[in-house]
Design an enzyme around this catalytic site. Structure first.
Site, PDB file in Angstrom:
ATOM      1  N   LYS A 150       0.841  -1.205   0.000  1.00 39.85           N
ATOM      2  CA  LYS A 150       0.000   0.000   0.000  1.00 39.85           C
ATOM      3  C   LYS A 150       0.875   1.254   0.000  1.00 39.85           C
ATOM      4  O   LYS A 150       2.092   1.165   0.239  1.00 39.85           O
ATOM      5  CB  LYS A 150      -0.922  -0.028   1.219  1.00 39.85           C
ATOM      6  CG  LYS A 150      -0.187  -0.054   2.550  1.00 39.85           C
ATOM      7  CD  LYS A 150      -1.130  -0.346   3.723  1.00 39.85           C
ATOM      8  CE  LYS A 150      -0.359  -0.394   5.030  1.00 39.85           C
ATOM      9  NZ  LYS A 150      -1.207  -0.832   6.158  1.00 39.85           N
ATOM     10  N   ARG A 161     -10.825  -0.236  14.408  1.00 40.81           N
ATOM     11  CA  ARG A 161     -10.476   0.632  13.295  1.00 40.81           C
ATOM     12  C   ARG A 161     -11.251   0.211  12.060  1.00 40.81           C
ATOM     13  O   ARG A 161     -12.090   0.933  11.567  1.00 40.81           O
ATOM     14  CB  ARG A 161      -8.948   0.573  13.063  1.00 40.81           C
ATOM     15  CG  ARG A 161      -8.435   1.594  12.109  1.00 40.81           C
ATOM     16  CD  ARG A 161      -6.939   1.481  11.892  1.00 40.81           C
ATOM     17  NE  ARG A 161      -6.552   0.246  11.215  1.00 40.81           N
ATOM     18  CZ  ARG A 161      -5.355   0.030  10.687  1.00 40.81           C
ATOM     19  NH1 ARG A 161      -4.404   0.944  10.777  1.00 40.81           N
ATOM     20  NH2 ARG A 161      -5.074  -1.109  10.077  1.00 40.81           N
ATOM     21  N   TYR A 175      15.517  30.177   8.840  1.00 40.16           N
ATOM     22  CA  TYR A 175      14.263  30.777   9.322  1.00 40.16           C
ATOM     23  C   TYR A 175      14.241  30.871  10.841  1.00 40.16           C
ATOM     24  O   TYR A 175      14.624  29.927  11.538  1.00 40.16           O
ATOM     25  CB  TYR A 175      13.061  29.952   8.869  1.00 40.16           C
ATOM     26  CG  TYR A 175      12.698  30.144   7.423  1.00 40.16           C
ATOM     27  CD1 TYR A 175      12.343  31.400   6.932  1.00 40.16           C
ATOM     28  CD2 TYR A 175      12.701  29.068   6.540  1.00 40.16           C
ATOM     29  CE1 TYR A 175      12.006  31.559   5.597  1.00 40.16           C
ATOM     30  CE2 TYR A 175      12.357  29.221   5.208  1.00 40.16           C
ATOM     31  CZ  TYR A 175      12.012  30.478   4.736  1.00 40.16           C
ATOM     32  OH  TYR A 175      11.677  30.646   3.427  1.00 40.16           O
ATOM     33  N   MET A 211      11.568  24.391   3.066  1.00 37.81           N
ATOM     34  CA  MET A 211      10.838  23.572   2.087  1.00 37.81           C
ATOM     35  C   MET A 211      11.781  22.772   1.184  1.00 37.81           C
ATOM     36  O   MET A 211      11.550  21.590   0.916  1.00 37.81           O
ATOM     37  CB  MET A 211       9.927  24.462   1.246  1.00 37.81           C
ATOM     38  CG  MET A 211       8.995  23.685   0.342  1.00 37.81           C
ATOM     39  SD  MET A 211       8.019  24.731  -0.726  1.00 37.81           S
ATOM     40  CE  MET A 211       6.961  25.576   0.433  1.00 37.81           C
TER      41      MET A 211
HETATM   42  C1  LIG Z   1      -0.461  -1.831   6.856  1.00 39.87           C
HETATM   43  C2  LIG Z   1      -1.080  -3.120   7.192  1.00 39.87           C
HETATM   44  C3  LIG Z   1      -0.309  -4.297   7.225  1.00 39.87           C
HETATM   45  C4  LIG Z   1       1.193  -4.287   7.135  1.00 39.87           C
HETATM   46  O1  LIG Z   1       1.671  -3.807   8.367  1.00 39.87           O
HETATM   47  P1  LIG Z   1       3.232  -3.666   8.701  1.00 39.87           P
HETATM   48  O2  LIG Z   1       3.242  -3.238  10.115  1.00 39.87           O
HETATM   49  O3  LIG Z   1       3.736  -2.605   7.775  1.00 39.87           O
HETATM   50  O4  LIG Z   1       3.866  -4.967   8.458  1.00 39.87           O
HETATM   51  C5  LIG Z   1      -0.973  -5.507   7.395  1.00 39.87           C
HETATM   52  N1  LIG Z   1      -2.321  -5.544   7.586  1.00 39.87           N
HETATM   53  C6  LIG Z   1      -3.087  -4.423   7.604  1.00 39.87           C
HETATM   54  C7  LIG Z   1      -4.552  -4.537   7.828  1.00 39.87           C
HETATM   55  C8  LIG Z   1      -2.489  -3.173   7.431  1.00 39.87           C
HETATM   56  O5  LIG Z   1      -3.255  -2.074   7.464  1.00 39.87           O
END
Ligand SMILES: *Cc1c(COP(=O)(O)O)cnc(C)c1O
Length: 339
Positions: free
Chosen positions: A33, A128, A238, A286
């Site tokens: 992802k 969640r 800055y 930046m």
């Molecule tokens: C992001 C995610 C993972 C992978 O998690 P890591 O801690 O990066 O290994 C697996 N399952 C779900 C549901 C996630 O959201």
């Protein structure tokens, strides 16, 4: 070219997948992802497929697009967000499998894509994403390709939540004949009780904690584009946040918070000239960093901010965040080299 070079070591990535795969007797999937945790989902997934991964996870259906293009038709692509309104066509076109996470999603999927595969995501205590115990009945899993849940505290092996969630997952899935998955990177490290039929590591593949034995995947080298002598009493950057007490040599480096080197690093993080640490002087802007290089015999043409000298988690510590955020913030102005 006055831009940083982000080098992504694909053989280290593949080796991390193999190392995580060796820890369990079950299938090891790969979570790619957020554009493969910022490293390029297509390149990452292709490398992991060559290493042996057959199942991939993304967060949302649009992320499956680059993945399907890179992987071809065979690998399984699962979508954590499930089947949301407006996503039917994408799931169908990309042959991506939604991890349905509510009774509403189950109803939507069953009516919109009755012959399309699906998995289920259960909530076992993280609150969640996932079907709650009070909404759940095992018949929902009929025909599912996978039943999964996610651990809230897997990076803390002694945390009570791990055994609590394991117990809840076992109770909710008792007697099911569908493949099950509970472990991400942290859960994979917790041992066989957590492995079920598939582990799904993400961050460990990319060299991040909690996989402490991971090989370093990312190197980020930033060019020094100007060097100056700052006199006692003069300030840098800055807000004049750094003021020289004695004569200092300050190197100005081409990268800043627009490149994912977040402003919270100001005055805290360090860069490296070879093995020699060089502290940031003043605020991150930046496009630029100012670095105190007074102690160097010679100012090099670049400084390293990520690599063997400093992992994503060490840099994250300096900024008060986690390696995941450093990786997924890496900007698009770097020259990316896949090695
Ligand atoms: C992001 C995610 C993972 C992978 O998690 P890591 O801690 O990066 O290994 C697996 N399952 C779900 C549901 C996630 O959201």
């Amino acid at each position: 070219m006055a831009t940083g070079t982000l080098t992504i070591d694909l053989s280290a990535l593949a080796e991390n997948w193999r190392a995580l795969d060796r820890m369990s007797a079950t299938e090891t999937a790969a979570v790619v992802k957020a554009d493969g945790y910022g490293l390029g989902a297509g390149r990452v997934a292709k490398t992991l497929a060559e290493a042996g991964a057959r199942t991939f996870f993304v967060a949302i259906p649009s992320e499956a697009c680059a993945l399907r293009a890179a992987l071809g038709p065979a690998p399984v692509i699962n979508v954590f967000a499930g089947h949301q309104e407006g996503c039917t066509q994408a799931l169908k076109d990309l042959n991506a499998i939604p991890m349905l996470n509510s009774p509403e999603q189950i109803a939507r999927h069953t009516s919109a894509l009755p012959d399309h595969p699906f998995g289920l995501q259960l909530d076992t205590g993280m609150n969640r994403l996932g079907i709650e115990a009070y909404d759940w009945s095992p018949e929902m899993a009929e025909g599912a390709t996978l039943v999964m849940s996610h651990l809230a505290c897997a990076d803390e092996p002694d945390h009570d939540a791990n055994s609590d969630q394991l117990r809840a997952f076992l109770e909710m899935t008792a007697g099911l004949l569908v493949p099950r998955s509970l472990a991400a990177t942290g859960g994979t490290l917790l041992g066989p009780d957590f492995h079920f039929d598939m582990t799904r590591p993400g961050v460990g593949l990319y060299g991040g904690l909690p996989f402490a034995d991971a090989q370093s995947v990312v190197t980020l080298e930033l060019p020094v584009i100007q060097t100056r002598t700052v006199q006692p009493g003069e300030a840098v950057g800055y807000g004049q946040a750094f003021r020289a007490e004695d004569t200092r040599t300050i190197a100005t480096v081409s990268a800043g918070y627009a490149d994912g080197l977040i402003r919270a690093m100001s005055g805290k993080a360090q860069l490296f000239a070879g093995e020699t640490p060089c502290p940031l002087a003043g605020r991150v802007s930046m496009d630029l960093l100012t670095v105190d290089v007074t102690h160097l015999e010679r100012v090099p043409d670049h400084l390293t901010i990520l690599g063997a000298q400093q992992t994503v988690d060490q840099l994250a510590d300096a900024a008060g965040t986690i390696g995941y955020e450093i990786l997924t913030s890496l900007g698009h102005r770097y020259t990316r080299v896949y090695a």
